[in-house]
Design a protein around this motif. Structure first.
Motif, PDB file in Angstrom:
ATOM      1  N   SER A 112      50.524 -16.584  -6.509  1.00 24.24           N
ATOM      2  CA  SER A 112      51.475 -15.708  -6.765  1.00 24.24           C
ATOM      3  C   SER A 112      51.621 -14.803  -7.911  1.00 24.24           C
ATOM      4  CB  SER A 112      52.925 -16.645  -6.556  1.00 24.24           C
ATOM      5  OG  SER A 112      52.968 -17.187  -7.656  1.00 24.24           O
ATOM      6  N   TRP A 151      55.813  -9.258  -3.709  1.00 25.38           N
ATOM      7  CA  TRP A 151      55.558  -9.689  -2.636  1.00 25.38           C
ATOM      8  C   TRP A 151      56.258  -9.155  -1.312  1.00 25.38           C
ATOM      9  CZ3 TRP A 151      50.907 -11.204  -1.999  1.00 25.38           C
ATOM     10  CH2 TRP A 151      50.244 -11.728  -3.339  1.00 25.38           C
ATOM     11  N   LEU A 167      49.609 -18.417  -0.437  1.00 25.70           N
ATOM     12  CA  LEU A 167      49.748 -18.640  -1.579  1.00 25.70           C
ATOM     13  C   LEU A 167      49.460 -20.075  -2.321  1.00 25.70           C
ATOM     14  CD1 LEU A 167      52.836 -16.582  -2.661  1.00 25.70           C
ATOM     15  CD2 LEU A 167      50.467 -15.791  -2.849  1.00 25.70           C
ATOM     16  N   VAL A 175      55.016 -19.376  -8.171  1.00 21.97           N
ATOM     17  CA  VAL A 175      55.122 -20.142  -6.826  1.00 21.97           C
ATOM     18  C   VAL A 175      54.448 -21.177  -6.989  1.00 21.97           C
ATOM     19  CG1 VAL A 175      54.698 -20.046  -4.478  1.00 21.97           C
ATOM     20  CG2 VAL A 175      55.855 -18.262  -5.335  1.00 21.97           C
TER      21      VAL A 175
END
Length: 322
Positions: A112, A151, A167, A175
């Protein structure tokens, strides 16, 4: 499900030599590094995007050995506060998505990323406590100003190219848990999902089977890594889960990565594979080797052997007993 391997463990081999090696071990899928921390030793994205002949030969080398490409992977930090670093990571991801579309590969794996504490920061800042309140305010700023906007836009690009974003839930990045993955997925769309690696669940104190059920019921597992973790109780009591000892200081670390079966027994891995089948994941289990006590060959070979005992590969037939 198919057993696969993350090919970066064979970066010391040529591409076709590495394909021959993994095919002989009995795996059916390869995950290929296209930049970032895994590197792109086996896959020069610029060359393949520019030359259809080289692209066709690359694909044929894989197809001819009875293999599929499960994912392209470019693990890096596209949210790094230093713009040059972030741009390199972003560009690598964009090229990986474009190549995945050409190769008809459904997933590109990455991290992420993690922003800094401000637009003027030089280094990422990973808040892990809600108090003092500075940390909570920082976390809100990161998500609202950096993580979700990036994102949302980048996820739309991937979706337009028929590619899903896997991810990896990894400490040090924004994340890193099922909850943070679902938070981003809710904001940025279902193109966002997990490249779920049990090894990173264990050291955070998360049960991988529970993580599979949480993410699986939301259709949020796009890819799966097979790597184990061993916890050293004495060192854990000393240093906690956020142990900052180098991975090379194995005698002093609270936890360390191991090959499949050397952190948790085969029954535990059978439970993991069964949980994947239970939630409808019928794709690739990709072996990742990061075991500091075994050579690549031995660690990979043992992982293949242990997983072959528990893989569920055939289609689910009718429940004749119901």
């Amino acid at each position: 499900m198919k057993l696969g391997v993350f090919m970066v463990l064979l970066n010391n081999m040529g591409f076709e030599e590495a394909l021959d090696y993994v095919a002989a071990k009995g795996v059916k899928a390869v995950e290929i590094g296209t930049g970032g921390n895994p590197g792109n030793v086996h896959c020069n994205t610029d060359e393949l995007l520019a030359d259809n002949g080289k692209l066709k030969a690359f694909k044929q080398a894989i197809d001819s050995r009875g293999l599929i490409i499960s994912a392209l992977s470019c693990h890096d930090n596209p949210l790094h506060p230093q713009k040059a670093i972030a741009k390199e990571a972003h560009d690598s991801f964009i090229k990986s998505v474009q190549l995945a579309e050409k190769l008809e590969v459904p997933v590109v794996n990455t991290f992420s990323g993690c922003p800094g504490e401000s637009d003027d920061a030089k280094y990422p800042n990973w808040p892990v406590a809600p108090w003092p309140n500075d940390y909570r305010e920082l976390l809100d700023w990161q998500w609202n100003e950096k993580i979700i906007p990036y994102w949302t836009e980048t996820g739309k690009f991937a979706e337009q190219h028929n590619v899903k974003v896997g991810l990896e839930l990894h400490g040090g990045f924004s994340v890193h848990t099922p909850g943070t993955l679902l938070r981003l997925r809710e904001a940025a769309g279902e193109v966002i999902g997990a490249n779920l690696d049990p090894s990173h669940m264990w050291w955070q104190g998360i049960d991988p089977v529970a993580a599979i059920k949480i993410l699986g019921k939301n259709g949020a597992i796009h890819h799966f890594h097979a790597k184990d973790t061993l916890t050293d109780t004495d060192n854990m009591n000393m240093n906690g889960v956020t142990d900052m000892h180098s991975y090379a200081e194995m005698q002093d670390r609270a936890w360390q990565f191991r090959t499949v079966g050397y952190g948790h027994d085969v029954k535990t891995w059978a439970d993991i594979v069964s949980a994947l089948r239970l939630v409808g994941y019928d794709y690739v289990v990709s072996i990742e080797h990061e075991d500091g006590l075994m050579s690549v060959n031995e660690g990979f070979t043992k992982a293949v052997h242990n997983l072959q005992q528990v893989m569920i590969e055939e289609e689910l037939g009718e429940m004749w007993w119901v």
